[in-house]
Design a protein around this motif. Sequence first.
Motif, PDB file in Angstrom:
ATOM      1  N   UNK A   1       0.816  -1.212  -0.233  1.00 54.39           N
ATOM      2  CA  UNK A   1      -0.142  -0.012   0.087  1.00 54.39           C
ATOM      3  C   UNK A   1       0.704   1.198   0.176  1.00 54.39           C
ATOM      4  N   UNK A   2       2.023   1.136   0.618  1.00 53.91           N
ATOM      5  CA  UNK A   2       2.866   2.569   0.832  1.00 53.91           C
ATOM      6  C   UNK A   2       3.383   2.778  -0.786  1.00 53.91           C
ATOM      7  N   UNK A   3       3.850   1.556  -1.457  1.00 55.54           N
ATOM      8  CA  UNK A   3       4.295   2.053  -2.770  1.00 55.54           C
ATOM      9  C   UNK A   3       3.092   1.787  -3.709  1.00 55.54           C
ATOM     10  N   UNK A   4       1.965   2.010  -3.361  1.00 52.58           N
ATOM     11  CA  UNK A   4       0.846   1.585  -4.331  1.00 52.58           C
ATOM     12  C   UNK A   4       1.013   0.540  -5.505  1.00 52.58           C
ATOM     13  N   UNK A   5       1.203  -0.582  -4.945  1.00 52.26           N
ATOM     14  CA  UNK A   5       1.311  -1.828  -5.480  1.00 52.26           C
ATOM     15  C   UNK A   5       0.211  -2.633  -5.821  1.00 52.26           C
ATOM     16  N   UNK A   6      -1.032  -2.280  -5.213  1.00 47.03           N
ATOM     17  CA  UNK A   6      -2.111  -2.987  -5.186  1.00 47.03           C
ATOM     18  C   UNK A   6      -2.192  -4.264  -4.197  1.00 47.03           C
ATOM     19  N   UNK A   7      -3.130  -5.222  -4.442  1.00 45.79           N
ATOM     20  CA  UNK A   7      -3.415  -6.220  -3.627  1.00 45.79           C
ATOM     21  C   UNK A   7      -2.165  -7.196  -3.784  1.00 45.79           C
ATOM     22  N   UNK A   8      -1.709  -8.091  -2.921  1.00 45.14           N
ATOM     23  CA  UNK A   8      -0.642  -9.034  -3.353  1.00 45.14           C
ATOM     24  C   UNK A   8      -1.153 -10.107  -4.414  1.00 45.14           C
ATOM     25  N   UNK A   9      -0.315 -10.311  -5.553  1.00 47.47           N
ATOM     26  CA  UNK A   9      -0.720 -11.255  -6.428  1.00 47.47           C
ATOM     27  C   UNK A   9      -0.421 -12.589  -5.960  1.00 47.47           C
ATOM     28  N   UNK A  10      -1.379 -13.465  -6.471  1.00 43.93           N
ATOM     29  CA  UNK A  10      -1.213 -14.777  -6.253  1.00 43.93           C
ATOM     30  C   UNK A  10      -0.629 -15.441  -7.454  1.00 43.93           C
ATOM     31  N   UNK A  11       0.336 -16.558  -7.120  1.00 43.87           N
ATOM     32  CA  UNK A  11       1.119 -17.210  -8.360  1.00 43.87           C
ATOM     33  C   UNK A  11       0.424 -18.693  -8.135  1.00 43.87           C
ATOM     34  N   UNK A  12      -0.023 -19.419  -9.092  1.00 42.05           N
ATOM     35  CA  UNK A  12      -0.157 -20.802  -8.833  1.00 42.05           C
ATOM     36  C   UNK A  12       0.935 -21.439  -9.052  1.00 42.05           C
ATOM     37  N   UNK A  13       0.804 -22.941  -8.988  1.00 42.70           N
ATOM     38  CA  UNK A  13       1.916 -23.798  -8.931  1.00 42.70           C
ATOM     39  C   UNK A  13       2.439 -24.067 -10.240  1.00 42.70           C
ATOM     40  N   UNK A  14       1.491 -23.900 -11.292  1.00 43.08           N
ATOM     41  CA  UNK A  14       2.103 -24.212 -12.830  1.00 43.08           C
ATOM     42  C   UNK A  14       3.191 -23.018 -13.134  1.00 43.08           C
ATOM     43  N   UNK A  15       2.811 -21.804 -12.704  1.00 40.05           N
ATOM     44  CA  UNK A  15       3.626 -20.919 -12.867  1.00 40.05           C
ATOM     45  C   UNK A  15       5.032 -21.034 -12.205  1.00 40.05           C
ATOM     46  N   UNK A  16       4.760 -21.460 -10.714  1.00 35.61           N
ATOM     47  CA  UNK A  16       6.102 -21.701 -10.261  1.00 35.61           C
ATOM     48  C   UNK A  16       7.034 -22.708 -10.729  1.00 35.61           C
ATOM     49  N   UNK A  17       6.395 -23.750 -11.148  1.00 30.97           N
ATOM     50  CA  UNK A  17       7.163 -24.805 -11.883  1.00 30.97           C
ATOM     51  C   UNK A  17       7.844 -24.252 -13.026  1.00 30.97           C
TER      52      UNK A  17
END
Length: 427
Positions: free
Chosen positions: A374-390
Motif C-alpha cells: 500500500x505504501x508503494x501503491x502496488x495493489x493487493x498481493x498477487x497470487x502465483x499458481x503452482x504451474x507458474x512456479x514450476x
Amino acid sequence: KIRPSKSNDTLRGQHATVQPFSDEDASIETLSHCSSFSDTTSVADEGGEANEDAAEEDFQYKLKGFIDSTVDKSAKTRQGALDGLKTAMATRILYEFISERRMTITDSIERCLKKGKGEEQRAAASLACLLCIQLGSGIESEEVFKTLKPVFKNILADGSANIQVRQAVATSLGLCTLVAEDDIMDVHATMECFEGLFTRSYVKEDGTRPAMGPQTTQLHTNALLSWALLLTICTASQLKDILHLPKLPMLLESEDVNMRIAAGETIALLFELARVMDSEFEFDEWDDLCDKLSALATDCNKHRAKTDKRKQRSVFRDVLKAVEEGDFQSESIRFGTERMTIDTWVRKRTYDAFREFVGSGMNYHLQANEFIRDVFELGPPMLVDSATLKAMKISRFERHLYNSAAFKARTKARNKFRDKRVDVGEF
C-alpha cells in the motif's frame, strides 16, 4: 491515519504501476515463505497438508518460545529470543499470530529497552520496527507505538546512554513514526527531536567545525535520515516552513562520508519536494550549492579512502543532477513476477528505510505484505499458481546452463587472446 500530502502521493505513485514480466531470472526464492527455520521451507514438496500443518505448528511453537524467553533472567537468552523474533518477522508474514500477542511482545520490547544493555537494547529497537511493519498502519500499531515512543525519546535525549543504542533508536523512531503515528503534529514534534541532534554537526558561527567522534557523527547521520524520511509525509504547509534550511549544506563539509552522503540525498529530496509545490522554486545560494555538489561528485582528495571517494562520487553525481535538472536515476526492483520502479527521491528514502529492517526479506514483503504494498501503491498481493512456479523453476535451470556455457566460451576466448602476446606498442 496519516497520509502523505497530495503532492507527495504524486511522487510516490508517479510510475508505481506493477508490470508483470516473464524474464527467466524472476526470483523464485521470494515466492515461498522465506525463513531461517530450515524445517519449514520445503514443506509443500515433502509432504501434503498434514506435514504443512505440523510444520506451521512447530514454527509457531518456536515463536512462542522466543516470546517467553524475552523475559528470561539471562541476557544472552533474551538477546537470542529477540534475534529469533526479528528473523521471523523480517522473512514471513505473521500478522494473525502477532496481532493476538502484540501487547505481550510490546511489553517485552519496553522491558528490554529500559533494563537491557547494548546489543539487547538495539535488538529491541529493531524488533519494534518489524512489529509495526507486520501490523501496518492502524489502531494496533498505534497502541504499540504509544507505549514505546516515550521510551525511544528518553533514550535519544539521554546523553549518558550507550551511543550505539541511541543510533539504533534514532533510526527505529523514524520508521515507527512513519508507520504508526496518528497525529501529524506529533510527527512534526519528533522531527524537531531529530533536528536538535543533527544540527549540532553544523559549522559554528565562528566558522569552526564542532569536535566530535565518529560514533556521535553516526548518531547525527541517523537522525538526519529519519528526519528526511518524515519529510515524505509532511503536509504542504509544514514543508514550506521546513524547506528554508540554508544551513543544511554545511553538512556537506563533514569529514564523515556517511554524513556527507546523507546530507546530499536529503538536499536532493528537499529540492524535489519544493519543486512539486512550486515549479518556479528558486534557492538563494543555488550557485554555491552546485559548486559544492560538483566538487564532491569529482572529489580527488588523497587523504580520503578510495572506496569512500568512489561511493561519494556516484551518489553526488545523482544529487547534482537532481538539484540542477530535477532529474532522478531510476532503479527497477524485481520481486516474484512483478517489478517496481524507484523513480523519485521520496520513494528511494522510503524504500531504503524499510529495507534497513527487513533486509533480504524486502522482496518477499514487497510481494506479500499488504501494508508495504500500500505504501508503494502496488495493489493487493498477487497470487502465483503452482504451474507458474514450476515454469519459473525450469526457466531458471535453463538459464543456469546457458550462463555456464557462456562462461566457458568467454574463458576459452580470453585464454586464446592472452596467448598471442600482443605488442602493446602497436596501440
